[in-house]
Scaffold this motif. Structure first.
Motif, PDB file in Angstrom:
ATOM      1  N   LYS A 154       0.809  -1.213   0.000  1.00  0.00           N
ATOM      2  CA  LYS A 154       0.000   0.000   0.000  1.00  0.00           C
ATOM      3  C   LYS A 154       0.852   1.276   0.000  1.00  0.00           C
ATOM      4  O   LYS A 154       0.530   2.257  -0.690  1.00  0.00           O
ATOM      5  N   GLU A 155       1.946   1.279   0.758  1.00  0.00           N
ATOM      6  CA  GLU A 155       2.769   2.481   0.858  1.00  0.00           C
ATOM      7  C   GLU A 155       3.408   2.836  -0.483  1.00  0.00           C
ATOM      8  O   GLU A 155       3.484   4.011  -0.860  1.00  0.00           O
ATOM      9  N   ALA A 156       3.875   1.808  -1.202  1.00  0.00           N
ATOM     10  CA  ALA A 156       4.478   2.046  -2.520  1.00  0.00           C
ATOM     11  C   ALA A 156       3.430   2.576  -3.497  1.00  0.00           C
ATOM     12  O   ALA A 156       3.705   3.469  -4.314  1.00  0.00           O
ATOM     13  N   ILE A 157       2.218   2.033  -3.409  1.00  0.00           N
ATOM     14  CA  ILE A 157       1.129   2.492  -4.271  1.00  0.00           C
ATOM     15  C   ILE A 157       0.771   3.944  -3.955  1.00  0.00           C
ATOM     16  O   ILE A 157       0.575   4.775  -4.848  1.00  0.00           O
ATOM     17  N   LYS A 158       0.723   4.276  -2.675  1.00  0.00           N
ATOM     18  CA  LYS A 158       0.389   5.641  -2.265  1.00  0.00           C
ATOM     19  C   LYS A 158       1.435   6.636  -2.769  1.00  0.00           C
ATOM     20  O   LYS A 158       1.089   7.718  -3.284  1.00  0.00           O
ATOM     21  N   LYS A 159       2.702   6.274  -2.625  1.00  0.00           N
ATOM     22  CA  LYS A 159       3.786   7.154  -3.070  1.00  0.00           C
ATOM     23  C   LYS A 159       3.662   7.442  -4.561  1.00  0.00           C
ATOM     24  O   LYS A 159       3.833   8.584  -5.016  1.00  0.00           O
ATOM     25  N   ASP A 160       3.381   6.414  -5.343  1.00  0.00           N
ATOM     26  CA  ASP A 160       3.250   6.588  -6.794  1.00  0.00           C
ATOM     27  C   ASP A 160       2.024   7.422  -7.135  1.00  0.00           C
ATOM     28  O   ASP A 160       2.056   8.260  -8.039  1.00  0.00           O
TER      29      ASP A 160
END
Length: 440
Positions: free
Chosen positions: A360-366
């Protein structure tokens, strides 16, 4: 008719041989009791025709299908022990026809009771339509009061019977030969019932104790693997919040005239709730191999969704469309924090022309980066095309329509999202997309 004549002839020959041997030359007694007990070594003499006639009358009563009439020939103790069974038996029957082939009354030395040996054929028809014919050898004890005080029955099942045979069915063996099946009785039922109790208590160690150390597991999707029973059940039950395996039938069987290795067919329903909130309800049939040491060596798993409802997918599709509308609203308003809450913690996103985004964190950053670079006034609209799967996990396919500030379609991309129900609500666990067409 030929079978009746054969059975009658055989009975008369046996009776004739017995009486001729036992009582030839005016012998007053013959035979001998070999069983340990008070009667050991005692001899027999011919009994009375009165006892034989009593049995004939009791059979006539039996043939009328009148339970109380039949029970009138029995002692009070016999009625107490067997009365309810006899009443239920007659209640289930449409017709009964027992025809004796021959009878021999005997009396044990020193006893006041007569023992009547009877050979007969019985034709039965149940009220449910089932039919059966049996050859019977029966032993009646008639006490001094003229009541039946004991009864034993031995039977032979003709192969032409509809049911009740010692073996049946057919298996096609690898060598081109065939064989039949027979019931197995090596403790399989008791083992499965105990395993069922241990499973519902989520006692992984106890469940594993019913299996060999290493077992072959044939999954319902066709995948076959060799697994450690201890690890299998420890991992599986550790993921569950609750389980309820309700057994409906257990059928232990083996191939006739082979070693004692048996198979067990177990059918039932399985309801489990995982720790992440996913609920699985299924109808299940397990084909188990039960080894010589009383351990399960392989499992063949057949499963269907017991809660399948053809109208349910329409409801789920509407639920997914509503989620996509939320997705569009959060994206268009730049509310990335709310947007990423539509994804599972371990979700994976596969964007077009870039590396996978894991978690989720990687998706949010993108998404934050994408939002910062978004052309002012540009909006998206998700168009769901298809949703398939079940109420716990579905795959959605669709198009994303991109519009500029003037409302003109500037490009269309396609996507595929896997949604999984977690704690009662769908979250995106996998998502991929790429451009489809560009509009100038």
């Amino acid at each position: 008719m030929k079978k009746n004549i054969y059975a009658l002839g055989l009975s008369l020959i046996m009776a004739g041989m017995f009486t001729q041997t036992a009582f030839s030359q005016n012998s007053k007694s013959a035979g001998k009791v070999f069983m340990e007990g008070a009667d050991k070594d005692k001899t027999y003499s011919l009994g009375s025709d009165k006892a034989m006639n009593l049995i004939l009358e009791s059979i006539k009563a039996y043939n009328t299908n009148d339970a109380e009439k039949e029970l009138s020939f029995y002692t009070d103790d016999m009625i107490k022990k067997n009365g309810e069974y006899i009443r239920e038996w007659h209640k289930s029957m449409k017709t009964l026809n027992q025809q004796p082939f021959g009878m021999v009354p005997l009396r044990l030395k020193g006893s006041e009771d007569d023992i009547v040996f009877s050979w007969s054929q019985e034709d039965r028809e149940w009220k449910d339509g089932s039919k059966q014919m049996e050859y019977l050898f029966e032993i009646y004890t008639v006490n001094k009061d003229g009541k039946i005080s004991r009864f034993n029955q031995f039977k032979n099942q003709p192969k032409t019977n509809e049911f009740g045979l010692a073996d049946g069915g057919k298996i096609y063996l690898k060598d081109g030969k065939t064989s039949t099946f027979t019931f197995s009785n090596r403790g399989e039922i008791e083992a499965i019932e105990k395993m069922n109790t241990a499973f519902n208590k989520m006692d992984a160690a106890a469940v594993a104790s019913f299996f060999a150390d290493s077992i072959t597991w044939k999954h319902s999707n066709g995948f076959v693997e060799k697994v450690s029973a201890k690890k299998l059940w420890a991992d599986h039950l550790n993921d569950q919040k609750s389980v309820n395996w309700k057994i409906e039938s257990i059928l232990p069987h083996k191939i006739t005239d082979t070693d004692p290795v048996s198979g067990i067919l177990v059918s039932g329903t399985h309801d489990q709730l995982t720790k992440n909130g996913t609920r699985l309800q299924k109808t299940q049939i397990l084909g188990l191999s039960y080894g010589l040491d009383g351990k399960i060596t392989s499992v063949d798993n057949f499963v269907k969704d017991s809660k399948y409802n053809p109208n349910k997918m329409a409801e789920i599709k509407a639920e997914i469309i509503a989620l996509e509308k939320k997705w569009d609203g959060f994206y268009n308003s730049g509310d990335i924090n709310s947007l990423v809450e539509l994804y599972a913690d371990d979700a994976v996103r596969y964007p077009s022309n870039q590396a996978s985004l894991i978690g989720k964190e990687a998706i949010k950053k993108d998404m934050l980066l994408e939002d910062a670079n978004k052309v002012k006034g540009e909006t998206v609209y998700s168009e769901t095309i298809d949703v398939f799967g079940n109420e716990n996990q579905v795959t959605e396919t669709g198009n994303t329509i991109h519009k500029n500030a003037a409302g003109k379609v500037i490009r269309i991309s396609k996507y595929m999202t896997v949604w999984q129900r977690v704690n009662g609500k769908f979250l995106a666990v996998r998502e991929m997309f790429n451009e489809n067409t560009k509009t100038k």
